[in-house]
Design a protein around this motif. Structure first.
Motif, short mmCIF file in Angstrom:
data_model
loop_
_atom_site.label_atom_id
_atom_site.label_comp_id
_atom_site.label_asym_id
_atom_site.label_seq_id
_atom_site.Cartn_x
_atom_site.Cartn_y
_atom_site.Cartn_z
N THR B 10 0.80 -1.21 0.00
CA THR B 10 0.00 0.00 0.00
C THR B 10 0.83 1.27 0.00
N ALA B 11 2.09 1.18 0.39
CA ALA B 11 2.90 2.39 0.39
C ALA B 11 3.17 2.85 -1.04
N ASP B 12 3.27 4.14 -1.22
CA ASP B 12 3.42 4.76 -2.53
C ASP B 12 4.56 4.14 -3.33
N GLN B 13 5.71 3.99 -2.69
CA GLN B 13 6.89 3.49 -3.39
C GLN B 13 6.72 2.07 -3.88
N ASP B 14 6.00 1.26 -3.10
CA ASP B 14 5.80 -0.12 -3.52
C ASP B 14 4.91 -0.19 -4.74
N ILE B 15 3.92 0.71 -4.81
CA ILE B 15 3.06 0.74 -5.98
C ILE B 15 3.88 1.15 -7.21
N GLU B 16 4.77 2.10 -7.01
CA GLU B 16 5.64 2.51 -8.10
C GLU B 16 6.48 1.33 -8.58
N LYS B 17 6.98 0.56 -7.63
CA LYS B 17 7.78 -0.61 -7.97
C LYS B 17 6.95 -1.62 -8.76
N LEU B 18 5.72 -1.83 -8.28
CA LEU B 18 4.83 -2.78 -8.92
C LEU B 18 4.55 -2.37 -10.37
N ILE B 19 4.31 -1.06 -10.58
CA ILE B 19 4.05 -0.56 -11.93
C ILE B 19 5.29 -0.76 -12.79
N GLY B 20 6.45 -0.52 -12.21
CA GLY B 20 7.71 -0.74 -12.91
C GLY B 20 7.84 -2.19 -13.38
N TYR B 21 7.53 -3.13 -12.48
CA TYR B 21 7.60 -4.55 -12.84
C TYR B 21 6.59 -4.88 -13.93
N LEU B 22 5.38 -4.33 -13.78
CA LEU B 22 4.32 -4.60 -14.75
C LEU B 22 4.76 -4.18 -16.15
N LEU B 23 5.31 -2.97 -16.26
CA LEU B 23 5.76 -2.47 -17.55
C LEU B 23 6.86 -3.36 -18.11
N ARG B 24 7.79 -3.73 -17.23
CA ARG B 24 8.92 -4.55 -17.68
C ARG B 24 8.44 -5.91 -18.18
N TYR B 25 7.61 -6.60 -17.36
CA TYR B 25 7.19 -7.95 -17.76
C TYR B 25 6.24 -7.92 -18.95
N GLY B 26 5.41 -6.86 -19.04
CA GLY B 26 4.52 -6.72 -20.19
C GLY B 26 5.32 -6.61 -21.47
N VAL B 27 6.35 -5.78 -21.42
CA VAL B 27 7.18 -5.57 -22.60
C VAL B 27 7.99 -6.83 -22.93
N ILE B 28 8.51 -7.50 -21.88
CA ILE B 28 9.29 -8.72 -22.12
C ILE B 28 8.40 -9.81 -22.75
N THR B 29 7.19 -9.96 -22.20
CA THR B 29 6.25 -10.94 -22.76
C THR B 29 5.96 -10.63 -24.22
N ALA B 30 5.64 -9.36 -24.50
CA ALA B 30 5.32 -8.95 -25.86
C ALA B 30 6.49 -9.23 -26.80
N SER B 31 7.71 -8.89 -26.35
CA SER B 31 8.84 -9.05 -27.26
C SER B 31 9.20 -10.53 -27.46
N LEU B 32 8.96 -11.36 -26.44
CA LEU B 32 9.20 -12.79 -26.61
C LEU B 32 8.27 -13.37 -27.66
N ILE B 33 6.97 -12.99 -27.57
CA ILE B 33 5.99 -13.47 -28.55
C ILE B 33 6.38 -13.01 -29.95
N VAL B 34 6.72 -11.70 -30.04
CA VAL B 34 7.10 -11.13 -31.33
C VAL B 34 8.37 -11.80 -31.87
N PHE B 35 9.31 -12.09 -30.97
CA PHE B 35 10.57 -12.74 -31.36
C PHE B 35 10.30 -14.12 -31.96
N ILE B 36 9.47 -14.91 -31.26
CA ILE B 36 9.13 -16.25 -31.77
C ILE B 36 8.45 -16.14 -33.13
N GLY B 37 7.46 -15.24 -33.21
CA GLY B 37 6.75 -15.02 -34.48
C GLY B 37 7.71 -14.57 -35.57
N GLY B 38 8.65 -13.70 -35.19
CA GLY B 38 9.60 -13.14 -36.14
C GLY B 38 10.54 -14.20 -36.72
N ILE B 39 10.99 -15.10 -35.84
CA ILE B 39 11.88 -16.18 -36.28
C ILE B 39 11.15 -17.07 -37.30
#
Lengths: 277, 133
Positions: B10-39
């Motif tokens: 619930t603390a502000d900083q933890d939410i910021e961290k969570l959003i940071g992780y979300l963005l990172r894993y969202g992008v990693i997931t997307a690029s993995l899918i795109v990478f497989i499709g691309g190959i």
């Protein structure tokens, strides 16, 4: 040219786009659009689709690192996203009725103006006294520097909000992140330290671009063969750029920003004038 | 989800961290899918020359709706898989707004619950609001 050659060149170009985009807060579309249209003679609509994806990938990739370091002002980003998303949807609606050549020339002029403004005025200092609205909206914050945590306040919330709406409209119209205008709104109008402006701008670009990306996906602007090297390249560049930013001198960053912005402006005006859009 | 709703987040900083992780894993997931499709895409078309990108085909090229993309993925079509990655990439910032909303609700920050809700509504309008021309 075979598909493999095309893919590899595009991958390298997109990497450069991601690097420049994350260091300046401009977003990845800046290099992607001229590369696709001028070098490969790709239709501008495919370039716009790819640029939007580049903007989202660049934004999300770099933003995750900046947030971890605590530079990004999330409340400020959220508040200003009201302006950018409304603008982006508005831009996507009027895109159908507006000759993009006219808009491109206008946009180039605004960019040149903002480059001149950035060179003249330096906002490295944090404000100690903010406006009334900045307290009400809880927008004042702090960010880490070499000399420890620095508190900063901000002012001209209304002016910043208005420029953000314009940034959103141009984003929806041209398919770019409009990072330059976002930085201008925060840096020049609201007097926020440059590093906070660039990182918060980067953070917001993803949402602004996503607001119009769905529309463009449905219109068939996003081609898989172009999308995949652009996405992967920009991401690689964005991660490298975000690692470099914390180690760089803000002054160097300013000059990179100005050179990049002038380059884009010339590109936009030239293409607009020659009716290449 | 359990982790997100726990008090530690619930603390502000933890939410910021969570959003940071979300963005990172969202992008990693997307690029993995795109990478497989691309190959797969490169493997299938390695000797062909680039399509005529100077002429705009648009919607007729397919993979512009979720159902088209999904049936493409099911039939192991390279372009369909890449477009799925594109969808995940576009969804990432939208999910970010949603998680920010949860964060502000946990913080009981009424002003920012409202602000985030407005942003989310605008996004929903652009997705479902008949902007397709």
């Amino acid at each position: 040219m075979t598909i493999i050659t095309f893919t590899l060149i595009l991958l390298a170009g997109a990497y450069l786009a991601g690097l420049v985009g994350s260091l300046t807060g401009l977003g990845g579309g800046v290099v992607v659009i001229p590369l696709l249209t001028l070098v490969f003679h790709v239709d501008i609509r495919y370039a716009i689709g790819a640029a939007l994806l580049a903007s989202i990938a660049n934004s999300s990739g770099a933003a995750s690192a900046y947030i971890k370091e605590g530079i990004t002002n999330i409340r400020l980003g959220m508040f200003l996203e009201i302006a950018t998303t409304v603008g982006a949807v508005g831009g996507a609606i009027i895109a159908v009725y507006t000759p993009t050549n006219t808009i491109a020339i206008l946009f180039g002029a605004i960019l040149l103006f903002s480059a001149a403004m950035t060179l003249r005025k330096k906002n490295m200092e944090a404000l100690t006294e903010g406006s009334k609205l900045s307290y009400k909206l809880k927008l004042n914050s702090s960010y880490p520097t070499k000399d420890g945590e620095v508190e900063y306040k901000l002012k001209n919330v209304g002016a910043g909000f208005s420029i953000m709406t314009l940034a959103g409209v141009l984003s929806g119209l041209l398919g770019i992140g409009s990072g330059a205008l976002k930085v201008l709104a925060m840096d020049s109008a609201m007097h926020i330290p440059f590093k906070v402006s660039t990182t918060t701008s980067n953070f917001m670009i993803g949402v602004t671009a996503a607001a119009s990306a769905v529309v463009y996906l449905q219109r068939g602007y996003m081609d898989p063969g172009i999308a995949f090297p652009v996405m992967l390249g920009v991401l690689g560049g964005a991660f490298t750029g975000s690692k470099l930013l914390t180690r760089m001198d803000p002054k160097v960053l300013k000059y990179i920003f100005c050179v990049a912005i002038t380059f884009v402006a010339a590109e936009m005006i030239f293409n607009g004038y020659n009716h290449k859009f | 989800m359990k982790k997100i709703l726990s008090k530690a987040f619930t603390a502000d900083q933890d939410i910021e961290k969570l959003i940071g992780y979300l963005l990172r894993y969202g992008v990693i997931t997307a690029s993995l899918i795109v990478f497989i499709g691309g190959i797969i895409y490169l493997h299938q078309y390695q000797h062909s020359s680039i399509p005529a990108y100077h002429t705009f085909v648009g919607e007729q090229a397919g993979f512009t709706t979720i159902s088209q993309i999904m049936s493409g993925v099911c039939s192991f079509n390279a372009k369909g898989i890449i477009q799925l990655g594109v969808l995940v990439l576009i969804a990432t910032p939208i999910l970010r707004i949603f998680f920010s909303l949860i964060g502000f609700i946990l913080e009981k920050d009424r002003l920012y619950i409202l602000i985030t809700f407005v942003v989310l509504s605008v996004m929903m309008f652009s997705i479902f609001g008949g902007l397709k021309v």
